[in-house]
Enzyme design. Structure first.
Site, PDB file in Angstrom:
ATOM      1  N   CYS A  73       0.827  -1.201   0.038  1.00 31.41           N
ATOM      2  CA  CYS A  73      -0.043   0.083   0.006  1.00 31.41           C
ATOM      3  C   CYS A  73       1.013   1.210   0.005  1.00 31.41           C
ATOM      4  O   CYS A  73       1.543   1.545   0.828  1.00 31.41           O
ATOM      5  CB  CYS A  73      -0.961   0.118   1.328  1.00 31.41           C
ATOM      6  SG  CYS A  73      -1.958   1.342   1.238  1.00 31.41           S
ATOM      7  N   HIS A 165      -2.662  -4.507 -10.770  1.00 28.80           N
ATOM      8  CA  HIS A 165      -3.710  -3.428 -11.416  1.00 28.80           C
ATOM      9  C   HIS A 165      -4.096  -3.500 -12.849  1.00 28.80           C
ATOM     10  O   HIS A 165      -3.123  -3.889 -13.426  1.00 28.80           O
ATOM     11  CB  HIS A 165      -2.603  -2.135 -11.116  1.00 28.80           C
ATOM     12  CG  HIS A 165      -2.710  -1.719  -9.600  1.00 28.80           C
ATOM     13  ND1 HIS A 165      -3.492  -0.948  -9.076  1.00 28.80           N
ATOM     14  CD2 HIS A 165      -1.601  -2.036  -8.969  1.00 28.80           C
ATOM     15  CE1 HIS A 165      -2.838  -0.828  -7.670  1.00 28.80           C
ATOM     16  NE2 HIS A 165      -1.399  -1.557  -7.626  1.00 28.80           N
ATOM     17  N   GLU A 216     -10.402  -0.802  -5.222  1.00 23.48           N
ATOM     18  CA  GLU A 216      -9.567  -1.588  -4.835  1.00 23.48           C
ATOM     19  C   GLU A 216      -9.719  -3.002  -4.477  1.00 23.48           C
ATOM     20  O   GLU A 216     -10.880  -3.402  -3.904  1.00 23.48           O
ATOM     21  CB  GLU A 216      -8.833  -1.173  -3.318  1.00 23.48           C
ATOM     22  CG  GLU A 216      -7.936   0.086  -3.758  1.00 23.48           C
ATOM     23  CD  GLU A 216      -7.160   0.555  -2.515  1.00 23.48           C
ATOM     24  OE1 GLU A 216      -6.161  -0.219  -1.987  1.00 23.48           O
ATOM     25  OE2 GLU A 216      -7.084   1.840  -2.189  1.00 23.48           O
ATOM     26  N   CYS A 225      -5.083   5.605  -3.661  1.00 26.51           N
ATOM     27  CA  CYS A 225      -4.313   4.395  -3.991  1.00 26.51           C
ATOM     28  C   CYS A 225      -3.073   4.706  -4.509  1.00 26.51           C
ATOM     29  O   CYS A 225      -2.757   5.000  -5.506  1.00 26.51           O
ATOM     30  CB  CYS A 225      -4.988   3.290  -4.660  1.00 26.51           C
ATOM     31  SG  CYS A 225      -3.931   1.881  -4.969  1.00 26.51           S
ATOM     32  N   GLY A 228      -2.030   2.175  -7.003  1.00 26.60           N
ATOM     33  CA  GLY A 228      -2.817   2.428  -8.232  1.00 26.60           C
ATOM     34  C   GLY A 228      -2.532   3.773  -9.040  1.00 26.60           C
ATOM     35  O   GLY A 228      -2.197   3.873 -10.138  1.00 26.60           O
TER      36      GLY A 228
END
Length: 283
Positions: A73, A165, A216, A225, A228
């Site tokens: 993260c 992703h 997510e 994110c 992301g």
């Protein structure tokens, strides 16, 4: 047991943080489910436990609200870095390393008046090989490939930043986009994504700016994110839409992403880290 926690967020991506050097949680997955509930507990996008590292200086153990482990993260690791510096664990060092599920990230914190306000993270090389992301795709890389989710066609670029992703560029502004419908459909398409996926839907504003929303894996929509944002910037650069330094505008704030375009080079992310509140909860 009674547990002290810190609530922090990076650009609105909020987690419950527990100092694992002070507390041992018997069932971390169950604790994540309980503590993430915004109605009956503290509430957040998941639980992050901060521990001493075995391969790095420190370790970040991340759980999604559904109790599943998260590999990385980007917003969370900046907050971990803030906690470690602000609480004196780094002994004043502004550069140190944090591992998450074996991946080691190099961090440099920006300190003002003795407290961390932002952090610069070497997020590592983007993974573009389809089988390593993983995405079930015939070619070696999945870049600008047609795909259909629900009743709409998209062009998809897939990138792993330690977690998978799928990035789709759209014409409308992301705030006008039905993220729950298409994001949920993409995230749960295990035929295409055997480990599920984080789905980003982004609009290129110009060569230095992108607007983006994210659905997510294991969480649903979040305000930001970090991985992301990195994947979206990498996808935009791969497709020739943006230059090598991109500001990704998310619902919760902005992240600055830098990447040379060479897949052997790291992606660099810079963004904020803030405390929300501290407290004690019983689990």
């Amino acid at each position: 047991m009674k547990l002290q926690f810190v609530k922090m967020h990076g650009a609105g991506n909020d987690y419950v943080y527990v100092d694992g050097m002070k507390y041992q949680i018997p069932d971390e997955s169950a604790a994540a489910k309980k503590l993430s509930d915004r109605h009956f507990s503290v509430g957040g996008d998941g639980l992050i436990i901060i521990k001493k590292g075995t391969k790095a200086d420190f370790e970040m153990v991340m759980y999604n609200p559904d109790g599943s482990r998260g590999a990385m993260c980007g917003n969370g690791i900046r907050c971990v870095a803030k906690y470690l510096f602000d609480e004196g664990y780094t002994n004043g060092k502004t550069e140190f390393t944090i591992e998450s599920m074996g991946a080691i990230k190099h961090i440099k914190v920006n300190v003002i008046d003795g407290k961390v306000v932002s952090a610069r993270v070497d997020m590592g090389k983007p993974i573009l090989k389809a089988s390593d992301i993983p995405v079930n795709f015939d070619g070696e890389k999945c870049v600008n490939q047609p795909v259909t989710f629900a009743d709409r066609k998209f062009n998809m670029t897939c990138v792993s930043m330690g977690n998978p992703h799928a990035v789709m560029f759209i014409d409308e502004h992301p705030t006008d986009f039905d993220l729950n419908k298409y994001g949920k459909t993409a995230e749960q398409n295990t035929e295409l994504f055997p480990d599920r996926v984080n789905a980003e839907f982004a609009k290129v504003i110009d060569r230095e700016n992108i607007e983006m929303r994210v659905y997510e894996r294991g969480t649903g929509e979040t305000l930001a994110c970090g991985t992301g944002a990195c994947a979206t910037a990498v996808s935009a650069i791969l497709n020739g839409y943006c230059d090598n330094k991109v500001t990704v505008h998310l619902l919760g704030g902005d992240l600055i992403i830098e990447w040379s375009g060479n897949e052997n080079d790291s992606v660099i992310m810079t963004g904020p880290a803030e405390y929300a509140f501290t407290g004690t909860v019983e689990i």
